[in-house]
Design a protein around this motif. Structure first.
Motif, short mmCIF file in Angstrom:
data_model
loop_
_atom_site.label_atom_id
_atom_site.label_comp_id
_atom_site.label_asym_id
_atom_site.label_seq_id
_atom_site.Cartn_x
_atom_site.Cartn_y
_atom_site.Cartn_z
N CYS A 1 0.85 -1.19 0.00
CA CYS A 1 0.00 0.00 0.00
C CYS A 1 0.88 1.24 0.00
O CYS A 1 2.06 1.17 0.32
N ALA A 2 0.28 2.34 -0.37
CA ALA A 2 0.98 3.63 -0.37
C ALA A 2 -0.04 4.71 -0.09
O ALA A 2 -1.23 4.54 -0.38
N ASN A 3 0.45 5.81 0.47
CA ASN A 3 -0.45 6.95 0.65
C ASN A 3 -0.76 7.55 -0.73
O ASN A 3 0.03 7.45 -1.65
N LEU A 4 -1.91 8.13 -0.82
CA LEU A 4 -2.31 8.80 -2.06
C LEU A 4 -1.61 10.14 -2.10
O LEU A 4 -1.70 10.93 -1.17
N ASP A 5 -0.86 10.39 -3.16
CA ASP A 5 -0.11 11.65 -3.26
C ASP A 5 -0.28 12.26 -4.65
O ASP A 5 -1.10 11.79 -5.44
N ASP A 6 0.50 13.26 -4.93
CA ASP A 6 0.40 13.96 -6.21
C ASP A 6 1.18 13.28 -7.33
O ASP A 6 1.24 13.79 -8.44
N GLU A 7 1.81 12.16 -7.03
CA GLU A 7 2.65 11.47 -8.02
C GLU A 7 1.83 10.74 -9.08
O GLU A 7 2.36 10.25 -10.05
N GLY A 8 0.54 10.62 -8.86
CA GLY A 8 -0.29 9.85 -9.77
C GLY A 8 -0.48 8.44 -9.26
O GLY A 8 0.23 7.98 -8.38
N GLU A 9 -1.46 7.78 -9.82
CA GLU A 9 -1.82 6.45 -9.35
C GLU A 9 -1.29 5.41 -10.33
O GLU A 9 -1.54 5.49 -11.53
N PRO A 10 -0.53 4.42 -9.83
CA PRO A 10 -0.06 3.36 -10.72
C PRO A 10 -1.25 2.56 -11.24
O PRO A 10 -2.33 2.58 -10.65
N GLU A 11 -1.04 1.84 -12.32
CA GLU A 11 -2.12 1.08 -12.93
C GLU A 11 -1.73 -0.38 -13.08
O GLU A 11 -0.54 -0.69 -13.22
N PRO A 12 -2.73 -1.28 -13.06
CA PRO A 12 -2.43 -2.68 -13.31
C PRO A 12 -1.65 -2.81 -14.62
O PRO A 12 -1.90 -2.10 -15.59
N GLY A 13 -0.68 -3.71 -14.59
CA GLY A 13 0.18 -3.93 -15.75
C GLY A 13 1.52 -3.23 -15.62
O GLY A 13 2.48 -3.62 -16.30
N GLU A 14 1.61 -2.21 -14.77
CA GLU A 14 2.89 -1.53 -14.57
C GLU A 14 3.87 -2.46 -13.88
O GLU A 14 3.49 -3.27 -13.02
#
Length: 130
Positions: free
Chosen positions: A40-53
């Motif tokens: 898990c990670a905190n939600l930040d301004d870096e954007g959200e990773p997506e399945p497949g990454e």
């Protein structure tokens, strides 16, 4: 000898788990052993990773140990994380109580904890060890 990252993973973002060298080593080993299949990670301004990454997991000295691919990403408040997710994170005794204690400590250390803080819960599969 430091493992080399195969060419196909060189552009991948690197992940380290935990907040010290020993913990990063231990948790990276749990990924390789198939015990840790989520994070898990905190939600930040870096954007959200997506399945497949794809991400490269590093140990406590920033040495690459393996590559993983995200299979699921969802946003969940801290206080609604499930026992199943805690088990899949594969850390400590794998209980939700242990998960909450350790993650609250971690997020408080960085002054970002709140019981309903949004988290990104991510599941992954091991692609390759180095």
């Amino acid at each position: 000898m430091i493992p080399q990252i195969p060419q196909k993973y060189r552009a991948a973002e690197r992940w380290s788990f935990g907040d010290n060298e020993a913990q990063a080593d231990e948790v990276a080993k749990r990924v390789i052993d198939g015990i840790k299949t989520a994070t898990c990670a905190n939600l930040d301004d870096e954007g959200e990773p997506e399945p497949g990454e794809i991400f490269v997991i590093v140990d406590g000295r920033n040495n690459p140990v393996c590559a993983v691919k995200l299979t699921e990403v969802k946003q969940v408040p801290f206080d609604l994380v499930t026992e199943q997710h805690a088990w899949e994170e594969g850390e400590g005794d794998r209980t939700l109580a242990s998960w909450r204690t350790e993650h609250q400590r971690f997020f408080e250390e960085y002054e970002m904890f709140s019981p309903n803080m949004p988290l990104l819960l991510m599941k992954f599969v091991l692609l390759e060890t180095f």
